[in-house]
Scaffold this motif. Structure first.
Motif, PDB file in Angstrom:
ATOM      1  N   LEU A 179       0.861  -1.181   0.000  1.00  0.00           N
ATOM      2  CA  LEU A 179       0.000   0.000   0.000  1.00  0.00           C
ATOM      3  C   LEU A 179       0.897   1.231   0.000  1.00  0.00           C
ATOM      4  O   LEU A 179       1.668   1.447   0.936  1.00  0.00           O
ATOM      5  N   ASP A 180       0.811   2.035  -1.077  1.00  0.00           N
ATOM      6  CA  ASP A 180       1.557   3.288  -1.173  1.00  0.00           C
ATOM      7  C   ASP A 180       0.574   4.453  -1.128  1.00  0.00           C
ATOM      8  O   ASP A 180      -0.504   4.397  -1.734  1.00  0.00           O
ATOM      9  N   ARG A 181       0.988   5.527  -0.431  1.00  0.00           N
ATOM     10  CA  ARG A 181       0.143   6.723  -0.302  1.00  0.00           C
ATOM     11  C   ARG A 181       0.930   7.917  -0.837  1.00  0.00           C
ATOM     12  O   ARG A 181       2.060   8.154  -0.432  1.00  0.00           O
ATOM     13  N   TYR A 182       0.301   8.673  -1.746  1.00  0.00           N
ATOM     14  CA  TYR A 182       0.934   9.813  -2.404  1.00  0.00           C
ATOM     15  C   TYR A 182       0.153  11.086  -2.102  1.00  0.00           C
ATOM     16  O   TYR A 182      -1.056  11.154  -2.359  1.00  0.00           O
ATOM     17  N   ARG A 183       0.846  12.112  -1.611  1.00  0.00           N
ATOM     18  CA  ARG A 183       0.197  13.379  -1.293  1.00  0.00           C
ATOM     19  C   ARG A 183       0.084  14.245  -2.552  1.00  0.00           C
ATOM     20  O   ARG A 183       1.092  14.590  -3.181  1.00  0.00           O
ATOM     21  N   LEU A 184      -1.153  14.584  -2.909  1.00  0.00           N
ATOM     22  CA  LEU A 184      -1.412  15.431  -4.076  1.00  0.00           C
ATOM     23  C   LEU A 184      -1.542  16.876  -3.595  1.00  0.00           C
ATOM     24  O   LEU A 184      -2.597  17.505  -3.698  1.00  0.00           O
ATOM     25  N   ASN A 185      -0.449  17.429  -3.070  1.00  0.00           N
ATOM     26  CA  ASN A 185      -0.510  18.709  -2.376  1.00  0.00           C
ATOM     27  C   ASN A 185      -0.050  19.876  -3.261  1.00  0.00           C
ATOM     28  O   ASN A 185       0.251  19.717  -4.440  1.00  0.00           O
ATOM     29  N   LYS A 186       0.021  21.052  -2.648  1.00  0.00           N
ATOM     30  CA  LYS A 186       0.370  22.260  -3.397  1.00  0.00           C
ATOM     31  C   LYS A 186       1.781  22.187  -3.969  1.00  0.00           C
ATOM     32  O   LYS A 186       2.021  22.661  -5.087  1.00  0.00           O
ATOM     33  N   LEU A 198      -7.314  13.933 -11.776  1.00  0.00           N
ATOM     34  CA  LEU A 198      -6.821  12.584 -11.523  1.00  0.00           C
ATOM     35  C   LEU A 198      -7.876  11.683 -10.898  1.00  0.00           C
ATOM     36  O   LEU A 198      -8.030  10.520 -11.293  1.00  0.00           O
ATOM     37  N   ALA A 199      -8.630  12.219  -9.936  1.00  0.00           N
ATOM     38  CA  ALA A 199      -9.628  11.397  -9.235  1.00  0.00           C
ATOM     39  C   ALA A 199     -10.662  10.826 -10.194  1.00  0.00           C
ATOM     40  O   ALA A 199     -11.157   9.712  -9.987  1.00  0.00           O
ATOM     41  N   GLY A 200     -10.988  11.571 -11.250  1.00  0.00           N
ATOM     42  CA  GLY A 200     -11.980  11.102 -12.203  1.00  0.00           C
ATOM     43  C   GLY A 200     -11.431  10.165 -13.262  1.00  0.00           C
ATOM     44  O   GLY A 200     -12.200   9.640 -14.079  1.00  0.00           O
ATOM     45  N   GLU A 201     -10.125   9.940 -13.269  1.00  0.00           N
ATOM     46  CA  GLU A 201      -9.499   9.112 -14.295  1.00  0.00           C
ATOM     47  C   GLU A 201      -8.830   7.868 -13.717  1.00  0.00           C
ATOM     48  O   GLU A 201      -7.994   7.242 -14.370  1.00  0.00           O
ATOM     49  N   LEU A 202      -9.204   7.493 -12.496  1.00  0.00           N
ATOM     50  CA  LEU A 202      -8.522   6.386 -11.828  1.00  0.00           C
ATOM     51  C   LEU A 202      -8.743   5.048 -12.530  1.00  0.00           C
ATOM     52  O   LEU A 202      -7.860   4.185 -12.501  1.00  0.00           O
ATOM     53  N   ASP A 203      -9.882   4.861 -13.150  1.00  0.00           N
ATOM     54  CA  ASP A 203     -10.105   3.606 -13.879  1.00  0.00           C
ATOM     55  C   ASP A 203      -9.124   3.472 -15.040  1.00  0.00           C
ATOM     56  O   ASP A 203      -8.581   2.383 -15.295  1.00  0.00           O
ATOM     57  N   SER A 268      -5.208  -1.414  -7.450  1.00  0.00           N
ATOM     58  CA  SER A 268      -6.396  -0.563  -7.333  1.00  0.00           C
ATOM     59  C   SER A 268      -5.983   0.807  -6.809  1.00  0.00           C
ATOM     60  O   SER A 268      -4.948   0.954  -6.149  1.00  0.00           O
ATOM     61  N   PHE A 269      -6.800   1.823  -7.108  1.00  0.00           N
ATOM     62  CA  PHE A 269      -6.500   3.200  -6.732  1.00  0.00           C
ATOM     63  C   PHE A 269      -7.709   3.853  -6.082  1.00  0.00           C
ATOM     64  O   PHE A 269      -8.861   3.540  -6.417  1.00  0.00           O
ATOM     65  N   ALA A 270      -7.427   4.776  -5.181  1.00  0.00           N
ATOM     66  CA  ALA A 270      -8.473   5.585  -4.567  1.00  0.00           C
ATOM     67  C   ALA A 270      -7.861   6.907  -4.151  1.00  0.00           C
ATOM     68  O   ALA A 270      -6.670   6.967  -3.812  1.00  0.00           O
ATOM     69  N   VAL A 271      -8.643   7.969  -4.198  1.00  0.00           N
ATOM     70  CA  VAL A 271      -8.221   9.261  -3.663  1.00  0.00           C
ATOM     71  C   VAL A 271      -8.996   9.498  -2.377  1.00  0.00           C
ATOM     72  O   VAL A 271     -10.227   9.473  -2.375  1.00  0.00           O
ATOM     73  N   VAL A 272      -8.273   9.706  -1.286  1.00  0.00           N
ATOM     74  CA  VAL A 272      -8.882   9.912   0.023  1.00  0.00           C
ATOM     75  C   VAL A 272      -8.428  11.256   0.578  1.00  0.00           C
ATOM     76  O   VAL A 272      -7.463  11.853   0.091  1.00  0.00           O
ATOM     77  N   ASP A 273      -9.133  11.736   1.585  1.00  0.00           N
ATOM     78  CA  ASP A 273      -8.794  13.005   2.221  1.00  0.00           C
ATOM     79  C   ASP A 273      -7.962  12.750   3.468  1.00  0.00           C
ATOM     80  O   ASP A 273      -8.284  11.894   4.290  1.00  0.00           O
ATOM     81  N   ASP A 274      -6.867  13.493   3.615  1.00  0.00           N
ATOM     82  CA  ASP A 274      -6.016  13.387   4.794  1.00  0.00           C
ATOM     83  C   ASP A 274      -5.815  14.786   5.365  1.00  0.00           C
ATOM     84  O   ASP A 274      -4.893  15.498   4.995  1.00  0.00           O
ATOM     85  N   GLY A 275      -6.714  15.180   6.257  1.00  0.00           N
ATOM     86  CA  GLY A 275      -6.630  16.500   6.875  1.00  0.00           C
ATOM     87  C   GLY A 275      -6.716  17.643   5.895  1.00  0.00           C
ATOM     88  O   GLY A 275      -6.068  18.674   6.076  1.00  0.00           O
ATOM     89  N   GLY A 276      -7.500  17.466   4.849  1.00  0.00           N
ATOM     90  CA  GLY A 276      -7.665  18.505   3.844  1.00  0.00           C
ATOM     91  C   GLY A 276      -6.774  18.346   2.631  1.00  0.00           C
ATOM     92  O   GLY A 276      -6.931  19.071   1.644  1.00  0.00           O
ATOM     93  N   THR A 277      -5.841  17.416   2.670  1.00  0.00           N
ATOM     94  CA  THR A 277      -4.957  17.146   1.528  1.00  0.00           C
ATOM     95  C   THR A 277      -5.398  15.866   0.842  1.00  0.00           C
ATOM     96  O   THR A 277      -5.510  14.831   1.492  1.00  0.00           O
ATOM     97  N   MET A 282      -2.429   3.627  -3.689  1.00  0.00           N
ATOM     98  CA  MET A 282      -2.244   2.534  -4.642  1.00  0.00           C
ATOM     99  C   MET A 282      -2.062   1.241  -3.853  1.00  0.00           C
ATOM    100  O   MET A 282      -1.118   1.113  -3.067  1.00  0.00           O
ATOM    101  N   THR A 283      -2.960   0.288  -4.070  1.00  0.00           N
ATOM    102  CA  THR A 283      -2.900  -0.995  -3.386  1.00  0.00           C
ATOM    103  C   THR A 283      -2.584  -2.088  -4.387  1.00  0.00           C
ATOM    104  O   THR A 283      -3.221  -2.165  -5.453  1.00  0.00           O
ATOM    105  N   ASN A 284      -1.621  -2.925  -4.072  1.00  0.00           N
ATOM    106  CA  ASN A 284      -1.253  -4.056  -4.926  1.00  0.00           C
ATOM    107  C   ASN A 284      -1.555  -5.356  -4.202  1.00  0.00           C
ATOM    108  O   ASN A 284      -1.192  -5.518  -3.031  1.00  0.00           O
ATOM    109  N   ALA A 285      -2.222  -6.251  -4.882  1.00  0.00           N
ATOM    110  CA  ALA A 285      -2.482  -7.591  -4.350  1.00  0.00           C
ATOM    111  C   ALA A 285      -1.913  -8.602  -5.343  1.00  0.00           C
ATOM    112  O   ALA A 285      -2.306  -8.634  -6.507  1.00  0.00           O
TER     113      ALA A 285
END
Length: 290
Positions: A179-186, A198-203, A268-277, A282-285
């Motif tokens: 499981l990797d987490r990437y910050r999509l920040n400023k 990006l969130a709308g193109e995850l498929d 698989s991919f998902a965009v989640v909120d982490d304190g406003g960021t 990215m999860t690999n199985a």
């Protein structure tokens, strides 16, 4: 107290190591920290705890002592510091960096004992599979996201803009997965990466990463770990011979010998909120080939 780094054999895939106990000290939760001259045990590193410790035993005086955990430790020749309690950066002059095997507090083991350290093969393989898949997936993701950069960016070893290196917040290696987490920040946006759609193109991203991974696995890419030396803090690099070139990533973990061993990888991919960021996960199985 040890004066040099623990000699490690796990980067080359070893599961066992014969050695001598150099130090035994009380540890947390009533356990003992056992330091050996050499070990085949991969420890968890508090500075970047991506891969968990191996499971297994220390065989001492004819008895198998279960290793409850293994952590990076350090000493300046006086006190032994474990994990988060290490007060200096790895490689600091005058300090030895060690693998501490944590065993039960009543374990019959002492300094000077000749022992055999043995890591569990199934646990090692599952974590190695997950770690190799993690690196391949990060390279595939870099390639797939390459056209989202509007400014020159640092490149990975295959020549793609290094999204993984620029945005990584955390990485966790799981048995047969990661499981990797990437910050999509400023700061990422200022560097020229387009996060807006990006969130709308995850498929589409998932499909393209899956196709790239499938090609690399089918190509039977050879994997190895190159080490500058056999000490715990000596620089090590994950190397994978891919059709596009030789991929290289600094890495202190363990790996399988070929991408073919991964069998198949479901990403698989998902965009989640982490304190406003916003954070891209990215999860690999892995469904490994046995």
């Amino acid at each position: 107290m040890p004066q040099r780094d623990t000699r490690v054999t796990y980067p080359g895939g070893a599961l066992t190591a014969r050695s001598r106990v150099l130090h035994v000290a009380p540890a947390h939760e009533g356990r003992l920290a056992v330091v050996t001259e050499a070990t085949s045990f991969h420890p968890v590193d508090a500075a970047w705890p991506d891969q968990p410790a191996d499971a297994g035993v220390i065989r001492a005086n004819g008895v198998d002592l279960p290793v409850r955990d293994a952590v990076v430790a350090a000493t300046d020749g006086t006190d032994l510091h474990l994990g988060d309690d290490i007060p200096v950066r790895k490689g600091t002059e005058g300090w030895a960096f060690l693998v501490a095997h944590l065993v039960d507090g009543d374990a019959a083991i002492a300094e000077g004992d000749e022992v055999e350290v043995e890591a569990d093969a199934a646990t090692r393989r599952a974590l190695s599979t997950g770690h190799t898949a993690c690196h391949l997936a990060s390279l595939a993701l870099n390639r797939v996201l390459a056209d989202r950069w509007s400014k020159p960016a640092r490149e990975d070893s295959l020549g793609s803009p290094d999204f993984d290196g620029a945005a990584i917040a955390s990485s966790r290696i799981l048995p047969d997965g990661s499981l990797d987490r990437y910050r999509l920040n400023k700061s990422l946006r200022r560097a020229g990466f387009d996060t807006a759609s990006l969130a709308g193109e995850l498929d589409d991203v998932r499909s393209a990463v899956a196709e790239q991974l499938e090609r690399w696995i089918a190509a039977g890419a050879v994997v190895r770990v190159e080490a500058a030396g056999d000490g715990l803090t000596d620089r090590r690099t994950w190397v994978c011979e891919l059709p596009e070139g030789t991929a290289r990533i600094p890495c202190g973990g363990t790996h399988v010998a070929s991408a073919t061993e991964l069998g198949s990888v479901m990403t698989s991919f998902a965009v989640v909120d982490d304190g406003g960021t916003p954070v891209l996960e990215m999860t690999n199985a892995v469904r490994p080939r046995h």
